[in-house]
Design an enzyme around this catalytic site. Structure first.
Site, short mmCIF file in Angstrom:
data_model
loop_
_atom_site.label_atom_id
_atom_site.label_comp_id
_atom_site.label_asym_id
_atom_site.label_seq_id
_atom_site.Cartn_x
_atom_site.Cartn_y
_atom_site.Cartn_z
N HIS A 266 -6.61 -14.98 -11.24
CA HIS A 266 -6.57 -15.95 -10.13
C HIS A 266 -5.17 -16.20 -9.58
O HIS A 266 -4.94 -17.22 -8.93
CB HIS A 266 -7.22 -17.27 -10.58
CG HIS A 266 -8.70 -17.14 -10.81
ND1 HIS A 266 -9.44 -18.08 -11.49
CD2 HIS A 266 -9.58 -16.17 -10.44
CE1 HIS A 266 -10.71 -17.68 -11.55
NE2 HIS A 266 -10.82 -16.53 -10.93
N CYS B 52 0.88 -12.04 6.68
CA CYS B 52 1.27 -10.64 6.43
C CYS B 52 1.42 -10.34 4.94
O CYS B 52 1.73 -9.20 4.57
CB CYS B 52 2.54 -10.29 7.19
SG CYS B 52 4.05 -11.02 6.53
N ASN C 106 -6.17 -18.68 -15.61
CA ASN C 106 -5.15 -19.70 -15.38
C ASN C 106 -4.03 -19.17 -14.50
O ASN C 106 -3.68 -17.99 -14.57
CB ASN C 106 -4.58 -20.20 -16.71
CG ASN C 106 -5.65 -20.88 -17.54
OD1 ASN C 106 -6.71 -21.23 -17.02
ND2 ASN C 106 -5.40 -21.07 -18.82
N VAL C 107 -3.45 -20.07 -13.73
CA VAL C 107 -2.33 -19.67 -12.87
C VAL C 107 -0.99 -20.11 -13.45
O VAL C 107 0.06 -19.82 -12.89
CB VAL C 107 -2.52 -20.22 -11.42
CG1 VAL C 107 -3.77 -19.59 -10.79
CG2 VAL C 107 -2.63 -21.74 -11.40
N ASP C 108 -1.03 -20.80 -14.60
CA ASP C 108 0.23 -21.10 -15.28
C ASP C 108 0.72 -19.86 -16.03
O ASP C 108 0.01 -18.84 -16.08
CB ASP C 108 0.05 -22.31 -16.24
CG ASP C 108 -0.91 -22.01 -17.39
OD1 ASP C 108 -0.71 -20.99 -18.08
OD2 ASP C 108 -1.86 -22.79 -17.62
N ALA D 74 -9.15 -25.28 -28.77
CA ALA D 74 -8.59 -23.94 -28.95
C ALA D 74 -7.33 -23.98 -29.82
O ALA D 74 -7.09 -23.08 -30.62
CB ALA D 74 -8.26 -23.33 -27.59
N CYS E 67 3.22 -14.82 2.21
CA CYS E 67 2.88 -15.21 3.58
C CYS E 67 1.36 -15.27 3.74
O CYS E 67 0.64 -14.41 3.25
CB CYS E 67 3.47 -14.22 4.57
SG CYS E 67 2.97 -14.55 6.27
N CYS F 150 7.29 -17.75 6.99
CA CYS F 150 7.59 -16.36 6.62
C CYS F 150 8.79 -15.83 7.43
O CYS F 150 8.84 -16.04 8.64
CB CYS F 150 6.35 -15.51 6.89
SG CYS F 150 6.61 -13.75 6.66
#
Ligand code: NAD
Ligand code: ZN
Length: 271
Positions: free
Chosen positions: A133, A144, A117-119, A251, A141, A168
């Site tokens: 992830h 770069c 998860n990206v939370d 869960a 950027c 950037c």
């Protein structure tokens, strides 16, 4: 606490808790399903509203960003808006309490928590977690790789996510979310941690993941090849074919009951 669970599921949770009480090394992989009860839709849920006509793979890929950076950036700003006020649910808290219990009781058990998860709901609950992830709330950027740390503009009561592309400060290229997109390599350190934990664990627990996206889905196979017992927590069938114990419920219901069975000397009872 277990009154809402069926007798069969209670017995399965007891069986899993008995194994986990004496396990030396436990590796846990979570996916979108662990955050579903916090109100964050999973990837297999149909996209709604504005984004219903877009394919997630097109929005979460380097080709998609190269083709239509404004579209991908706007989608991520929308996702950030969706996630920013969400809070951990009982599954996140149970995992954090388990880690805390190990520390406070000076237990020899090693628990490695890995998430797709990206939370940041595991962190919000108090867990130490490895992200495979990336992070939804970070940017870098696209050329770069310099992190882009400017704070999100906020007014007293509202966070302004804005949809205009940013550039950037160093090279002028577009800023992108610090997320691993389809076809991109996973962060080396995070993957090494995950591989080591999966290869060396006695028990591998897969929570709320459809087990369709590799290489993360391969961690269960690695654990199985090295003799681990595999436990899956998911209300729906998944692509994971190497499971020993399936706890087929949400869960947020299973994890607190499982934790109770792990940290108390007597097994959980149905009362
Ligand atoms: P997924 O959406 O593929 O699967 C979610 C799983 O959670 C399902 O198996 C579902 O049955 C289960 N679930 C639902 N509610 C639950 C609950 N309350 N308790 C337990 N389980 C529950 O998510 P995934 O497996 O995490 O996906 C893997 C990775 O694929 C993601 O981390 C992401 O990186 C990538 N992906 C990204 C995108 C994108 O960014 N747009 C799209 C698709 C996949
Ligand atoms: Zn740059």
């Amino acid at each position: 606490m277990l009154a809402e669970l069926s007798a069969k599921l209670c017995a399965q949770i007891q069986g899993a808790a008995t194994i986990l009480r004496t396990a030396q090394r436990v590796c846990i992989l979570t996916g979108a399903g662990v955050s579903a009860e916090s109100g964050i839709p999973t990837f297999r849920d149909k996209q709604t509203g504005l984004w219903a006509h877009y394919n997630a793979e097109d929005l979460a890929s380097i080709d998609g960003f190269a083709r239509e950076p404004e579209l991908v950036w706007a989608w991520y700003q929308w996702r950030r808006e969706l996630v920013h006020d969400k809070t951990p649910n009982p599954a996140h808290y149970a995992l954090a309490r388990w880690q805390e219990h190990i520390t406070l009781s000076h237990s020899a058990q090693q628990l490695t928590l890995i998430t797709q998860n990206v939370d940041d709901l595991h962190e919000q609950a108090g867990s130490t977690v490895t992200h495979l992830h990336g992070h939804l709330n970070r940017n870098r950027c696209s050329q770069c790789d310099t992190p882009y740390n400017a704070p999100i503009v906020s007014t007293a009561h509202q966070v302004d996510f804005g949809v205009a592309l940013l550039n950037c400060d160093h090279c002028g290229s577009y800023i992108r979310p610090d997320i691993v997109w389809f076809g991109e390599a996973l962060p080396v350190d995070a993957w090494q941690t995950a591989e080591d934990a999966a290869a060396n664990c006695d028990v591998f627990i897969s929570i709320g993941t459809s087990s369709m996206v590799y290489p993360a889905a391969g961690l269960a196979h690695l654990a199985q090849q090295n003799g681990a017992t595999l436990i899956e927590i998911n209300p729906n069938p998944t692509s994971n074919t190497v499971v020993d114990i399936t706890l087929a419920a949400a869960a947020g219901v299973v994890m607190p009951a499982l934790l109770q069975g792990i940290i108390t000397s007597s097994p959980p009872s149905k009362d």
